[in-house]
Design a protein around this motif. Structure first.
Motif, PDB file in Angstrom:
ATOM      1  N   VAL A 129       0.840  -1.291  -0.002  1.00 12.75           N
ATOM      2  CA  VAL A 129      -0.004   0.063   0.032  1.00 12.75           C
ATOM      3  C   VAL A 129       0.665   1.343   0.234  1.00 12.75           C
ATOM      4  O   VAL A 129       1.828   1.520   0.805  1.00 12.75           O
ATOM      5  CB  VAL A 129      -1.068   0.005   1.350  1.00 12.75           C
ATOM      6  CG1 VAL A 129      -1.705   1.411   1.316  1.00 12.75           C
ATOM      7  CG2 VAL A 129      -1.921  -1.161   0.951  1.00 12.75           C
ATOM      8  N   GLU A 130       0.533   2.133  -0.834  1.00 16.11           N
ATOM      9  CA  GLU A 130       0.999   3.535  -0.848  1.00 16.11           C
ATOM     10  C   GLU A 130       0.271   4.478  -0.014  1.00 16.11           C
ATOM     11  O   GLU A 130      -0.944   4.668  -0.635  1.00 16.11           O
ATOM     12  CB  GLU A 130       1.456   4.052  -2.251  1.00 16.11           C
ATOM     13  CG  GLU A 130       2.509   3.746  -2.675  1.00 16.11           C
ATOM     14  CD  GLU A 130       3.005   4.698  -4.139  1.00 16.11           C
ATOM     15  OE1 GLU A 130       2.293   5.613  -4.103  1.00 16.11           O
ATOM     16  OE2 GLU A 130       3.874   4.135  -4.636  1.00 16.11           O
ATOM     17  N   LEU A 131       0.596   4.722   1.475  1.00 17.43           N
ATOM     18  CA  LEU A 131      -0.231   5.563   1.919  1.00 17.43           C
ATOM     19  C   LEU A 131       0.178   7.165   1.799  1.00 17.43           C
ATOM     20  O   LEU A 131       1.522   7.374   2.017  1.00 17.43           O
ATOM     21  CB  LEU A 131      -0.263   5.252   3.528  1.00 17.43           C
ATOM     22  CG  LEU A 131      -1.383   5.865   4.500  1.00 17.43           C
ATOM     23  CD1 LEU A 131      -2.597   5.318   3.785  1.00 17.43           C
ATOM     24  CD2 LEU A 131      -1.107   5.284   5.664  1.00 17.43           C
ATOM     25  N   HIS A 132      -0.524   8.285   1.849  1.00 16.09           N
ATOM     26  CA  HIS A 132       0.009   9.559   1.448  1.00 16.09           C
ATOM     27  C   HIS A 132      -0.531  10.252   2.647  1.00 16.09           C
ATOM     28  O   HIS A 132      -1.765  10.585   2.910  1.00 16.09           O
ATOM     29  CB  HIS A 132      -0.480  10.132   0.274  1.00 16.09           C
ATOM     30  CG  HIS A 132       0.144   9.192  -0.931  1.00 16.09           C
ATOM     31  ND1 HIS A 132       1.241   9.796  -1.524  1.00 16.09           N
ATOM     32  CD2 HIS A 132      -0.298   8.239  -1.726  1.00 16.09           C
ATOM     33  CE1 HIS A 132       1.705   9.094  -2.480  1.00 16.09           C
ATOM     34  NE2 HIS A 132       0.697   8.048  -2.444  1.00 16.09           N
ATOM     35  N   ILE A 133       0.260  10.743   3.529  1.00 14.11           N
ATOM     36  CA  ILE A 133       0.099  11.438   4.903  1.00 14.11           C
ATOM     37  C   ILE A 133       0.158  12.932   4.576  1.00 14.11           C
ATOM     38  O   ILE A 133       1.192  13.474   4.279  1.00 14.11           O
ATOM     39  CB  ILE A 133       1.135  10.727   5.927  1.00 14.11           C
ATOM     40  CG1 ILE A 133       1.050   9.344   5.874  1.00 14.11           C
ATOM     41  CG2 ILE A 133       0.866  11.220   7.156  1.00 14.11           C
ATOM     42  CD1 ILE A 133       2.123   8.743   6.429  1.00 14.11           C
ATOM     43  N   VAL A 134      -0.919  13.652   5.253  1.00 13.30           N
ATOM     44  CA  VAL A 134      -0.896  15.105   5.300  1.00 13.30           C
ATOM     45  C   VAL A 134      -0.501  15.334   6.828  1.00 13.30           C
ATOM     46  O   VAL A 134      -1.458  15.165   7.609  1.00 13.30           O
ATOM     47  CB  VAL A 134      -1.965  15.775   4.684  1.00 13.30           C
ATOM     48  CG1 VAL A 134      -1.945  17.447   4.751  1.00 13.30           C
ATOM     49  CG2 VAL A 134      -2.286  15.084   3.176  1.00 13.30           C
ATOM     50  N   LEU A 135       0.569  15.951   6.952  1.00 14.66           N
ATOM     51  CA  LEU A 135       1.000  16.431   8.316  1.00 14.66           C
ATOM     52  C   LEU A 135       0.738  18.078   8.457  1.00 14.66           C
ATOM     53  O   LEU A 135       1.206  18.931   7.579  1.00 14.66           O
ATOM     54  CB  LEU A 135       2.190  16.103   8.780  1.00 14.66           C
ATOM     55  CG  LEU A 135       2.376  14.324   8.916  1.00 14.66           C
ATOM     56  CD1 LEU A 135       4.029  14.176   8.650  1.00 14.66           C
ATOM     57  CD2 LEU A 135       1.971  14.208  10.591  1.00 14.66           C
ATOM     58  N   PHE A 136       0.236  18.568   9.601  1.00 15.89           N
ATOM     59  CA  PHE A 136       0.072  19.874   9.770  1.00 15.89           C
ATOM     60  C   PHE A 136      -0.292  20.039  11.238  1.00 15.89           C
ATOM     61  O   PHE A 136      -0.387  19.086  12.066  1.00 15.89           O
ATOM     62  CB  PHE A 136      -1.399  20.199   9.184  1.00 15.89           C
ATOM     63  CG  PHE A 136      -2.691  19.352   9.641  1.00 15.89           C
ATOM     64  CD1 PHE A 136      -3.283  19.327  10.607  1.00 15.89           C
ATOM     65  CD2 PHE A 136      -2.771  18.351   8.673  1.00 15.89           C
ATOM     66  CE1 PHE A 136      -4.222  18.514  10.925  1.00 15.89           C
ATOM     67  CE2 PHE A 136      -3.847  17.394   8.895  1.00 15.89           C
ATOM     68  CZ  PHE A 136      -4.570  17.551  10.050  1.00 15.89           C
ATOM     69  N   PRO A 137       0.013  21.320  11.531  1.00 12.65           N
ATOM     70  CA  PRO A 137      -0.095  21.799  13.163  1.00 12.65           C
ATOM     71  C   PRO A 137      -1.376  21.512  13.745  1.00 12.65           C
ATOM     72  O   PRO A 137      -2.515  21.689  13.082  1.00 12.65           O
ATOM     73  CB  PRO A 137       0.199  23.433  12.907  1.00 12.65           C
ATOM     74  CG  PRO A 137       1.017  23.495  11.723  1.00 12.65           C
ATOM     75  CD  PRO A 137       0.307  22.462  10.896  1.00 12.65           C
TER      76      PRO A 137
END
Length: 642
Positions: A129-137
């Motif tokens: 699986v390619e998981l795409h993570i959006v990280l933010f404050p």
């Protein structure tokens, strides 16, 4: 199936359907429970194990998110998980743009996480699986969750389960998860399903209701057995077959669709299955005109993105009072929208006047790009005059996008009037309330060259814009529908036509009874509790009948308004049916719609006839006698409350 449910089964926060790991609804059995849900009361949030997926983070998604935060995040960062880089990029851009508009600039970053079986060398026989993570404050969470909610593009709970199965908990590289988190619940930050104070509760609603007995909780093997129904499912590896079967089913091209004759899988998905001209009112439609998405809202969001990408910059029109997130998509992406919330015939004249004024000011500009409309609308079941709108669209060169979720393709024929038709497969097409899905069908039988230049969805080799169309779709369409979700959805949909006919008849019988005791139905009882029954047979009936198919009905959804607020609450509290968000389930499901959808904008909704005390009911497949008895119980309580 029975219509009446014991009161002991009405447990706030439990999954609907019960004991379903990937249920898409949640039990909120009293009016006070629904208000408590909106207010963020601890007694509700502490026991929630389920919720509608765009508003409630499933425990598996929450667990996977915490793993990603601990593995890739910095202090005070949170994340959302998406199935593709393109979607993650869109989420990041949305966060930055909305934060800038709010004068609270922030940052967001992307991480690509390739998950494969522990200790398995690549290439592995087990899919990765390619998981795409959006990280933010953390303080950007209220903005980030809007993208998750409005677009429906986040990963599914089944995909999260699969990712977790690849991450061995014994691996030295796997992070140790704390038993609790300080993150506020996802639900608590939604504008439309929002709270006035943030509750302190477990981060993703992972607690079990204390009222459930331990022996009532199903094991993983038991729940799998229950969901898979004696092996009726295709293997997960057959996702492409399941998707092909659904696309053909939706396009109406199957000559025969009898899955019992194919024990190893549905005939509908086979390469050599017999297909013919579509019976959906437009014979040229094929399976290639049907595009599947992970949720109904993602189909709506993508259709709007298509409009923005294929047309000159211009506002869209939202015609009639729609499901809440549709309006938000049109307002928050692109140039914005014009809102005609009543959807009356007179509004069509007003719309044309507005278009003429736009053209008078700037003759070379496109006055509007597209018009979005539901048929019928949710929750007022009003049918817009699509024939008049189609004539207007042809005259002034704009597209029409019709959401037929409530009408459904068995009851109404709208494809010939639309450029794009969208629908939520999570509703009656599925019925089991255990899988999400959406789709669009794009077709317009007139002016094909113009349509091809603007829609880029009908792959007509005879059109002069075919090459442009093909290139656009090749560059923009992504199939991010997780195979296991597609397999469950395909299984659920095999008998959707038969189920719809049963539900049509049940709903008609219930509405006839309720209307006979309503003010709008001319009842002679001294103090009626019901004011109006909103059902296509009674609301704009001539318009609805002009689109109703000969064998179709009026659908399974209706709404009620009452002569007093006390009657509304008494009726709802005493209904012996399941109560929670969503619709189109095989079992009867009710909710105080305006409280759930517009809690912080009750006065605004009331301007368009969506009263605070409105109760929306989706009728199921229970025996009709039991259904009627259940509604009699509720009505007696409402009339007593008068």
């Amino acid at each position: 199936m029975t219509a009446l449910y014991p009161a002991s089964n009405h447990l706030p926060g439990s999954a609907l359907p019960f004991f379903t790991p990937h249920a898409i609804s949640v039990s909120l059995p009293t009016w006070a429970d629904n208000v408590g849900y909106e207010e963020g009361e601890k007694r509700i949030f502490d026991v929630m194990v389920s919720g509608y997926p765009r508003f409630f983070i499933h425990s598996s998604i929450g667990k996977l998110a915490r793993i990603c935060e601990q593995k890739f995040g910095a202090p005070n960062e949170q994340c959302l998980l998406y199935p593709s880089k393109k979607i993650a990029d869109r989420c990041r851009s949305f966060i930055l743009d909305r934060a800038s508009l709010a004068s609270t600039p922030t940052h967001a970053r992307l991480v690509q996480y390739h998950i494969c079986p522990e200790d398995a060398p690549l290439p592995s026989s087990q899919p990765t699986v390619e998981l795409h993570i959006v990280l933010f404050p953390t303080d950007a969470w209220p903005i980030a969750k809007q993208f998750w909610q409005h677009t429906g593009l986040g990963i599914s709970s089944r995909l999260a389960d699969y990712c977790l199965s690849l991450l061995s908990p014994e691996s030295p590289n796997s992070p140790v998860l704390s038993p609790t988190s300080t993150r506020a619940p996802f639900k608590a930050l939604n504008k439309h399903y929002s709270v006035k104070r943030a509750p302190q509760s477990p981060s993703f609603g992972s607690a079990l209701p204390p009222s459930l007995n331990p022996q009532d909780v199903l094991s993983k093997d038991q729940s799998t057995y229950l969901e898979e129904r004696y092996g009726r499912n295709l293997p997960v590896s057959a996702g492409s077959y399941a998707k092909r079967a659904m696309r053909r089913r939706i396009a109406g091209v199957l000559v025969r669709d009898n899955w019992e004759d194919c024990p190893q899988g549905p005939c509908a998905g086979a390469h050599d299955v017999e297909v013919g001209p579509s019976h959906r009112g437009v014979r040229d439609v094929t399976e290639d005109d049907v595009y599947l998405f992970s949720t109904g809202m993602s189909a709506i969001w993508n259709s709007h993105q298509l409009v923005l990408g294929a047309r000159s910059p211009a506002k869209s029109v939202c015609f009639g009072f729609p499901y809440t997130d549709t309006l938000k998509v049109l307002q928050k992406w692109g140039p914005g929208c014009h809102f005609f919330g009543h959807g009356f015939d007179s509004d069509i004249d007003t719309l044309e006047t507005m278009i003429k004024q736009e053209l008078s000011a700037n003759p070379s500009a496109l006055p509007i790009a597209a018009l979005f409309v539901e048929l019928p609308s949710n929750p007022l079941l009003r049918s817009a005059n699509i024939s008049l709108l189609r004539a207007l669209a042809d005259k002034y060169d704009f597209l029409i996008v019709i959401d037929e979720t409530i009408g459904n393709l068995v009851n109404v024929d709208v494809l010939q009037h639309a450029d794009i038709v969208v629908s939520s497969l999570s509703k009656i097409f599925s019925g089991d309330a255990n899988a999400m899905g959406g789709r669009w069908v794009s077709y317009h039988p007139r002016n094909l060259d113009l349509m091809l230049a603007t829609l880029s969805l009908i792959l007509n080799p005879q059109g002069r814009h075919y090459a442009t169309l093909k290139a656009y779709m090749s560059a923009n369409y992504e199939d991010t529908y997780f195979d296991e979700d597609a397999v469950f959805m395909e299984r659920n949909s095999r008998n959707f036509i038969q189920r719809i006919h049963i539900i049509n008849e049940n709903a008609l019988a219930v509405c006839e009874y309720l209307r006979s005791r309503s003010v709008s139905g001319g009842t002679s009882i001294p103090s009626p509790a019901i004011k109006e029954v909103f059902y296509p047979k009674y609301i704009t009936p001539e318009t609805y009948l002009s689109f109703k198919l000969p064998e179709g009905g009026f659908g399974g959804l209706f709404s009620l308004t009452f002569t007093s607020f006390a009657a509304s609450k008494a009726f709802f509290d005493n209904m012996p049916f399941q109560k929670g968000p969503s619709l189109g389930t095989n079992f009867t499901l009710a909710c105080p719609y305006t409280v759930l959808a517009h809690y912080l904008e009750l006065e605004w909704a009331a301007e368009y006839g969506v009263e605070e005390g409105l109760v929306r009911i989706s009728v199921g497949m229970e025996k009709r006698e039991g259904l009627l008895e259940g509604f009699k119980v509720a009505l007696r309580a409402a009339e007593a409350a008068m």
